[in-house]
Motif scaffolding. Sequence first.
Motif, PDB file in Angstrom:
ATOM      1  N   MET A   1     -11.523  28.805  55.819  1.00  0.00           N
ATOM      2  CA  MET A   1     -11.223  27.401  55.982  1.00  0.00           C
ATOM      3  C   MET A   1     -10.337  26.958  54.811  1.00  0.00           C
ATOM      4  SD  MET A   1     -14.041  26.132  58.384  1.00  0.00           S
ATOM      5  CE  MET A   1     -13.891  24.493  58.092  1.00  0.00           C
ATOM      6  N   GLN A   2      -9.287  26.235  55.158  1.00  0.00           N
ATOM      7  CA  GLN A   2      -8.352  25.749  54.159  1.00  0.00           C
ATOM      8  C   GLN A   2      -8.319  24.221  54.196  1.00  0.00           C
ATOM      9  OE1 GLN A   2      -6.475  27.584  51.966  1.00  0.00           O
ATOM     10  NE2 GLN A   2      -7.682  29.326  52.667  1.00  0.00           N
ATOM     11  N   PRO A   3      -7.928  23.580  53.087  1.00  0.00           N
ATOM     12  CA  PRO A   3      -7.803  22.121  53.081  1.00  0.00           C
ATOM     13  C   PRO A   3      -6.707  21.671  54.057  1.00  0.00           C
ATOM     14  CG  PRO A   3      -7.675  23.000  50.854  1.00  0.00           C
ATOM     15  CD  PRO A   3      -7.664  24.159  51.788  1.00  0.00           C
ATOM     16  N   LEU A   4      -6.879  20.491  54.602  1.00  0.00           N
ATOM     17  CA  LEU A   4      -5.910  19.896  55.514  1.00  0.00           C
ATOM     18  C   LEU A   4      -4.638  19.561  54.746  1.00  0.00           C
ATOM     19  CD1 LEU A   4      -5.622  18.802  58.428  1.00  0.00           C
ATOM     20  CD2 LEU A   4      -6.392  16.606  57.552  1.00  0.00           C
ATOM     21  N   THR A   5      -3.493  19.855  55.334  1.00  0.00           N
ATOM     22  CA  THR A   5      -2.205  19.536  54.709  1.00  0.00           C
ATOM     23  C   THR A   5      -1.471  18.525  55.574  1.00  0.00           C
ATOM     24  OG1 THR A   5      -0.974  21.263  55.860  1.00  0.00           O
ATOM     25  CG2 THR A   5      -2.037  21.882  53.775  1.00  0.00           C
ATOM     26  N   PRO A   6      -0.482  17.820  55.000  1.00  0.00           N
ATOM     27  CA  PRO A   6       0.310  16.890  55.822  1.00  0.00           C
ATOM     28  C   PRO A   6       0.963  17.578  57.021  1.00  0.00           C
ATOM     29  CG  PRO A   6       0.728  16.491  53.503  1.00  0.00           C
ATOM     30  CD  PRO A   6      -0.111  17.734  53.594  1.00  0.00           C
ATOM     31  N   LYS A   7       1.388  18.816  56.846  1.00  0.00           N
ATOM     32  CA  LYS A   7       2.018  19.564  57.934  1.00  0.00           C
ATOM     33  C   LYS A   7       1.044  19.776  59.092  1.00  0.00           C
ATOM     34  CE  LYS A   7       4.501  23.838  58.906  1.00  0.00           C
ATOM     35  NZ  LYS A   7       4.941  25.126  58.379  1.00  0.00           N
ATOM     36  N   ASP A   8      -0.246  20.009  58.771  1.00  0.00           N
ATOM     37  CA  ASP A   8      -1.266  20.209  59.801  1.00  0.00           C
ATOM     38  C   ASP A   8      -1.394  19.016  60.741  1.00  0.00           C
ATOM     39  OD1 ASP A   8      -1.874  22.702  58.713  1.00  0.00           O
ATOM     40  OD2 ASP A   8      -3.511  21.897  57.471  1.00  0.00           O
ATOM     41  N   VAL A   9      -1.170  17.817  60.216  1.00  0.00           N
ATOM     42  CA  VAL A   9      -1.326  16.608  61.039  1.00  0.00           C
ATOM     43  C   VAL A   9       0.020  16.023  61.465  1.00  0.00           C
ATOM     44  CG1 VAL A   9      -3.601  16.005  60.166  1.00  0.00           C
ATOM     45  CG2 VAL A   9      -1.576  15.149  58.988  1.00  0.00           C
ATOM     46  N   GLY A  10       1.108  16.770  61.218  1.00  0.00           N
ATOM     47  CA  GLY A  10       2.426  16.338  61.675  1.00  0.00           C
ATOM     48  C   GLY A  10       3.074  15.265  60.819  1.00  0.00           C
ATOM     49  N   LYS A  11       2.659  15.127  59.571  1.00  0.00           N
ATOM     50  CA  LYS A  11       3.249  14.127  58.672  1.00  0.00           C
ATOM     51  C   LYS A  11       4.378  14.753  57.871  1.00  0.00           C
ATOM     52  CE  LYS A  11       0.614  10.484  59.209  1.00  0.00           C
ATOM     53  NZ  LYS A  11       1.066   9.192  59.516  1.00  0.00           N
ATOM     54  N   VAL A  12       5.469  14.024  57.743  1.00  0.00           N
ATOM     55  CA  VAL A  12       6.591  14.455  56.924  1.00  0.00           C
ATOM     56  C   VAL A  12       6.415  13.809  55.557  1.00  0.00           C
ATOM     57  CG1 VAL A  12       9.097  14.424  56.663  1.00  0.00           C
ATOM     58  CG2 VAL A  12       8.079  14.627  58.935  1.00  0.00           C
ATOM     59  N   THR A  13       6.493  14.596  54.507  1.00  0.00           N
ATOM     60  CA  THR A  13       6.345  14.071  53.156  1.00  0.00           C
ATOM     61  C   THR A  13       7.638  14.264  52.389  1.00  0.00           C
ATOM     62  OG1 THR A  13       5.503  16.188  52.356  1.00  0.00           O
ATOM     63  CG2 THR A  13       3.870  14.583  53.069  1.00  0.00           C
ATOM     64  N   GLU A  14       7.835  13.377  51.396  1.00  0.00           N
ATOM     65  CA  GLU A  14       9.013  13.512  50.551  1.00  0.00           C
ATOM     66  C   GLU A  14       8.824  14.685  49.613  1.00  0.00           C
ATOM     67  OE1 GLU A  14      10.413  10.134  48.409  1.00  0.00           O
ATOM     68  OE2 GLU A  14       9.807   8.773  50.008  1.00  0.00           O
ATOM     69  N   GLN A  15       9.901  15.394  49.372  1.00  0.00           N
ATOM     70  CA  GLN A  15       9.840  16.500  48.442  1.00  0.00           C
ATOM     71  C   GLN A  15       9.870  15.939  47.024  1.00  0.00           C
ATOM     72  OE1 GLN A  15      13.105  19.210  48.677  1.00  0.00           O
ATOM     73  NE2 GLN A  15      12.264  20.586  47.155  1.00  0.00           N
ATOM     74  N   VAL A  16       8.868  16.254  46.245  1.00  0.00           N
ATOM     75  CA  VAL A  16       8.805  15.804  44.863  1.00  0.00           C
ATOM     76  C   VAL A  16       9.472  16.863  44.003  1.00  0.00           C
ATOM     77  CG1 VAL A  16       7.301  15.184  42.957  1.00  0.00           C
ATOM     78  CG2 VAL A  16       6.689  14.532  45.287  1.00  0.00           C
ATOM     79  N   ARG A  17      10.460  16.413  43.248  1.00  0.00           N
ATOM     80  CA  ARG A  17      11.172  17.332  42.369  1.00  0.00           C
ATOM     81  C   ARG A  17      10.768  17.048  40.926  1.00  0.00           C
ATOM     82  NH1 ARG A  17      17.167  16.075  44.391  1.00  0.00           N
ATOM     83  NH2 ARG A  17      16.350  13.991  44.152  1.00  0.00           N
ATOM     84  N   GLU A  18      10.907  18.034  40.106  1.00  0.00           N
ATOM     85  CA  GLU A  18      10.608  17.882  38.691  1.00  0.00           C
ATOM     86  C   GLU A  18      11.620  16.916  38.064  1.00  0.00           C
ATOM     87  OE1 GLU A  18       8.055  19.317  36.954  1.00  0.00           O
ATOM     88  OE2 GLU A  18       7.379  20.031  38.907  1.00  0.00           O
ATOM     89  N   PRO A  19      11.197  16.137  37.062  1.00  0.00           N
ATOM     90  CA  PRO A  19      12.171  15.293  36.355  1.00  0.00           C
ATOM     91  C   PRO A  19      13.262  16.169  35.752  1.00  0.00           C
ATOM     92  CG  PRO A  19       9.935  14.736  35.715  1.00  0.00           C
ATOM     93  CD  PRO A  19       9.856  15.978  36.546  1.00  0.00           C
ATOM     94  N   ARG A  20      14.440  15.623  35.688  1.00  0.00           N
ATOM     95  CA  ARG A  20      15.570  16.399  35.188  1.00  0.00           C
ATOM     96  C   ARG A  20      16.260  15.621  34.071  1.00  0.00           C
ATOM     97  NH1 ARG A  20      19.197  19.981  38.805  1.00  0.00           N
ATOM     98  NH2 ARG A  20      17.158  20.907  39.009  1.00  0.00           N
ATOM     99  N   ILE A  21      16.515  16.281  32.964  1.00  0.00           N
ATOM    100  CA  ILE A  21      17.226  15.666  31.845  1.00  0.00           C
ATOM    101  C   ILE A  21      18.699  15.548  32.226  1.00  0.00           C
ATOM    102  CG2 ILE A  21      17.953  15.959  29.455  1.00  0.00           C
ATOM    103  CD1 ILE A  21      15.236  17.229  28.919  1.00  0.00           C
ATOM    104  N   VAL A  22      19.259  14.341  32.019  1.00  0.00           N
ATOM    105  CA  VAL A  22      20.655  14.105  32.391  1.00  0.00           C
ATOM    106  C   VAL A  22      21.522  13.670  31.212  1.00  0.00           C
ATOM    107  CG1 VAL A  22      20.221  13.678  34.840  1.00  0.00           C
ATOM    108  CG2 VAL A  22      20.065  11.789  33.228  1.00  0.00           C
ATOM    109  N   ILE A  23      20.890  13.276  30.102  1.00  0.00           N
ATOM    110  CA  ILE A  23      21.652  12.965  28.887  1.00  0.00           C
ATOM    111  C   ILE A  23      20.893  13.558  27.704  1.00  0.00           C
ATOM    112  CG2 ILE A  23      22.549  11.182  27.331  1.00  0.00           C
ATOM    113  CD1 ILE A  23      22.666   9.263  29.679  1.00  0.00           C
ATOM    114  N   ILE A  24      21.610  14.305  26.887  1.00  0.00           N
ATOM    115  CA  ILE A  24      21.054  14.817  25.636  1.00  0.00           C
ATOM    116  C   ILE A  24      22.057  14.497  24.534  1.00  0.00           C
ATOM    117  CG2 ILE A  24      20.382  16.852  24.316  1.00  0.00           C
ATOM    118  CD1 ILE A  24      19.581  18.183  26.924  1.00  0.00           C
TER     119      ILE A  24
END
Length: 136
Positions: A1-24
Motif C-alpha cells: 500500500m502506498q500513499p495517495l498521490t495527486p496523480k492517483d486522483v487525476g489532479k494536476v499540480t504545479e511543478q515546484v522548482r528549487e530557488p535559483r540565484i539570479v544576481i551575485i
Amino acid sequence: MQPLTPKDVGKVTEQVREPRIVIIDGNVMERSLSEYGYTKNWLAGEITKQGARNFSDVFCAQIDSMGNVYMDLYNDTLKMPQVKQKLLVAANIKQLQANLVDFSLQTENENAKDMYNGYAKQMEKLLDKMSGYLKE
C-alpha cells in the motif's frame, strides 16, 4: 500500500522548482534567469520595486518557483519610497484574497469552500479598513 498521490486522483499540480540565484555581487546570472523563463528587463523591474536602483545595488538575489524575487542589498539603508511600500502591501493583500477565492473554486469540499470564502471576505474588510492609510 502506498500513499495517495495527486496523480492517483487525476489532479494536476504545479511543478515546484528549487530557488535559483539570479544576481551575485551585482552581476546578473543570465543563463539562470533565462532557464527559469524570465528576462533581464523583468528582473530589473522586480529589484526596483524592492528599493534597488540597479543591479549593482544588489549583493544577492534569487527567484523561487512562484516567480518571487528575494534579494539582499549592499546598502541596506536604501529604502523604497513610502508610497510604493503601501501600494505593495495593498497588492499583496489583494493577491492573497484572489488566491483564497481561487482555492474556494477549486475545491469540492463545502467546508473548505466556506472557509476560503470567509477568509477572502476578511481580506476585503482589511483592505477597506486600510484604505485611508494606504492613500496617505
